[in-house]
Write an enzyme that holds these catalytic residues in place. Structure first.
Site, PDB file in Angstrom:
ATOM      1  N   CYS A  68       0.816  -1.221   0.000  1.00 28.96           N
ATOM      2  CA  CYS A  68       0.000   0.000   0.000  1.00 28.96           C
ATOM      3  C   CYS A  68       0.846   1.266   0.000  1.00 28.96           C
ATOM      4  O   CYS A  68       0.515   2.252  -0.661  1.00 28.96           O
ATOM      5  CB  CYS A  68      -0.947  -0.002   1.192  1.00 28.96           C
ATOM      6  SG  CYS A  68      -0.128  -0.128   2.796  1.00 28.96           S
ATOM      7  N   HIS A 356      -1.823   0.980   7.246  1.00 29.85           N
ATOM      8  CA  HIS A 356      -2.149   1.124   5.823  1.00 29.85           C
ATOM      9  C   HIS A 356      -1.846   2.546   5.377  1.00 29.85           C
ATOM     10  O   HIS A 356      -2.048   3.506   6.136  1.00 29.85           O
ATOM     11  CB  HIS A 356      -3.633   0.831   5.625  1.00 29.85           C
ATOM     12  CG  HIS A 356      -4.069   0.686   4.203  1.00 29.85           C
ATOM     13  ND1 HIS A 356      -3.451  -0.145   3.295  1.00 29.85           N
ATOM     14  CD2 HIS A 356      -5.098   1.272   3.525  1.00 29.85           C
ATOM     15  CE1 HIS A 356      -4.074  -0.085   2.134  1.00 29.85           C
ATOM     16  NE2 HIS A 356      -5.069   0.786   2.247  1.00 29.85           N
ATOM     17  N   ASN A 378      -7.952   4.778  -2.166  1.00 31.01           N
ATOM     18  CA  ASN A 378      -7.390   3.530  -1.673  1.00 31.01           C
ATOM     19  C   ASN A 378      -6.719   2.770  -2.825  1.00 31.01           C
ATOM     20  O   ASN A 378      -6.767   3.201  -3.982  1.00 31.01           O
ATOM     21  CB  ASN A 378      -8.494   2.685  -1.024  1.00 31.01           C
ATOM     22  CG  ASN A 378      -7.968   1.743   0.028  1.00 31.01           C
ATOM     23  OD1 ASN A 378      -6.783   1.429   0.074  1.00 31.01           O
ATOM     24  ND2 ASN A 378      -8.852   1.273   0.898  1.00 31.01           N
TER      25      ASN A 378
END
Length: 436
Positions: A68, A356, A378
């Site tokens: 991520c 994250h 995202n």
């Protein structure tokens, strides 16, 4: 206190007499906990409209990997590329940076292992627990960009191991733990540890090249933009970065909000053993209060630039609806349970840490210029959230966001001086050393 059978029997009776809990039991056992406790009104209160909205580009997908932080960093460059060169869509290769991060982390691990650490030292156990992993920090990404550059995804596409990294990590860590024993034995025997280390790194390189593919040293890339203009590049990954991104990453700093007693505000921090490139950029954070933290993020977006940020994404998260809010689920009315820990308490007692990294792509401001909700890009693909985007309430940001990366010129002179000071070194297992 010993839990007696009489005490447990009393709990049975209390539950049986509570008609509300019996009704909730029926709902939860059939439908699941969060589905049963979901608050419908949270959706209407967090509609995806923002006074500052910087991108509607299609989202990327890290799939079954922990990349991520790479996706978030490359997405900030990607938006710049799409806008500047007028392309329909474009991605930089996340697999390319993944290869070099794994390679450099392996060398980093070996360097720590041959240091002066005794076998019974908790720090050695910490290193051996996970010699390397997919996650990382912003400054670690900068170290990779500066040393290896970047390439288009079309030039170095995904592999099975980059999209689903479990097997790669399992066997790379198995190899590195074996290497640790070899290196420490070589030192004990007075051998040439650097020569042995070079041989071991060749094995690591071979393993990565087989699983991820050999990365290009030079390449050719061509594309047409929306105006049908043809552009062509021939050169190295570092030359490609300089020509098509060209951002001086030394002009950006990591800012955190860690309200624990051991981390005074307006001071800089680093974490022992945290890094990837030996001799590369040091991982370093400036700790500020949350109001200032948000103002810095807003200022960067007001200037037209998205913001890399790190958070604890699993907290109060409604993945299907794309909501990160403090009122997503109602435990109090349904279960008579209330979660009252402060942000500092959650950090101190292991309830929360950064898990994250994503991109702040917009924010909604009220008449006084204060944030009310945030647009989050995202990297879980278009089927998560609202075509891949999430809405984070301002309260959720306060409680579960820990890190942003902003331009140095947004800091005050006092903040910049605090950042430039020699950082306090935190223990390896400090929550601010968590990898996104």
């Amino acid at each position: 206190m010993t839990v007696t059978s009489d005490f447990t029997q009393k709990l049975y009776e209390n539950f049986a007499e509570n008609t509300k809990l019996r009704a909730v039991e029926n709902a939860v056992t059939k439908n699941g906990l969060l589905s049963s406790l979901e608050v419908r009104g949270s959706h209407a209160a967090n509609l995806p409209e923002f006074s500052i909205d910087l991108t509607k580009d299609p989202v990327t997908n890290q799939k079954q990997s922990g990349r991520c932080w790479m996706f978030a960093a490359l997405n900030t460059f990607r938006h710049k590329f799409i806008n500047e060169f007028k392309t329909e869509d474009f991605e930089f290769s996340q697999a390319y940076t993944f290869f070099w991060d794994k390679y450099e982390k392996s060398n980093w691990f070996m360097e720590q292992i041959i240091g002066d650490i005794e076998m019974d030292d908790r720090r050695l156990k910490f290193l051996l627990q996970t010699p390397q992993q997919d996650g990382g920090q912003w400054d670690m990404m900068v170290a990779i960009f500066e040393k290896y550059g970047i390439v288009p995804k079309a030039v170095y596409p995904e592999s099975q191991a980059s999209s689903s990294s479990r097997e790669l990590n399992q066997y790379l860590n198995k190899l590195l733990r074996q290497d640790a024993e070899i290196l420490r034995y070589t030192i004990e025997q007075g051998g040439d540890v650097e020569a042995v280390k070079e041989e071991l790194l060749q094995e690591v390189f071979n393993f990565l090249a087989v699983t991820l593919g050999l990365p290009p040293q030079n390449f050719e890339f061509a594309f047409r933009n929306k105006d049908n203009e043809y552009k062509k590049f021939v050169g190295s990954p570092k030359e490609f970065y300089n020509e098509y991104v060209g951002i001086d990453l030394n002009n950006y700093v990591s800012v955190i909000n860690a309200p624990t007693a051991d981390k005074p505000y307006n001071k800089s921090y680093t974490v022992e053993f945290l890094g990837n490139v030996v001799g590369g950029k040091e991982v370093k954070h400036l700790n500020v209060e949350m109001d200032r933290f948000k103002k810095l993020a807003i200022a960067q977006m007001q200037a037209g630039e998205t913001v890399w940020f790190g958070c604890d994404v699993g907290q109060e998260s409604n993945r299907s609806a794309g909501l990160l809010t403090m009122d997503s689920y109602d435990f109090k009315s349904s279960l008579d349970i209330e979660f009252t820990q402060s942000k500092a308490g959650r950090l101190d007692y292991g309830e929360s840490l950064m898990t994250h990294a994503m991109v702040l792509a917009g924010v909604d401001l009220d008449a006084d210029g204060n944030s009310t909700k945030w647009k989050v890009e995202n990297s879980w693909g278009k089927d998560a959230g609202q075509k891949g985007y999430f809405v984070a309430s301002d309260e959720w940001m306060d409680e579960y966001t820990y890190q942003i990366v902003v331009r140095k010129d947004l800091l005050t002179e006092e903040e910049l001086a605090a950042y430039e000071e020699k950082p306090q070194v935190l223990l390896p297992w400090d929550p601010m050393g968590a990898l996104a």
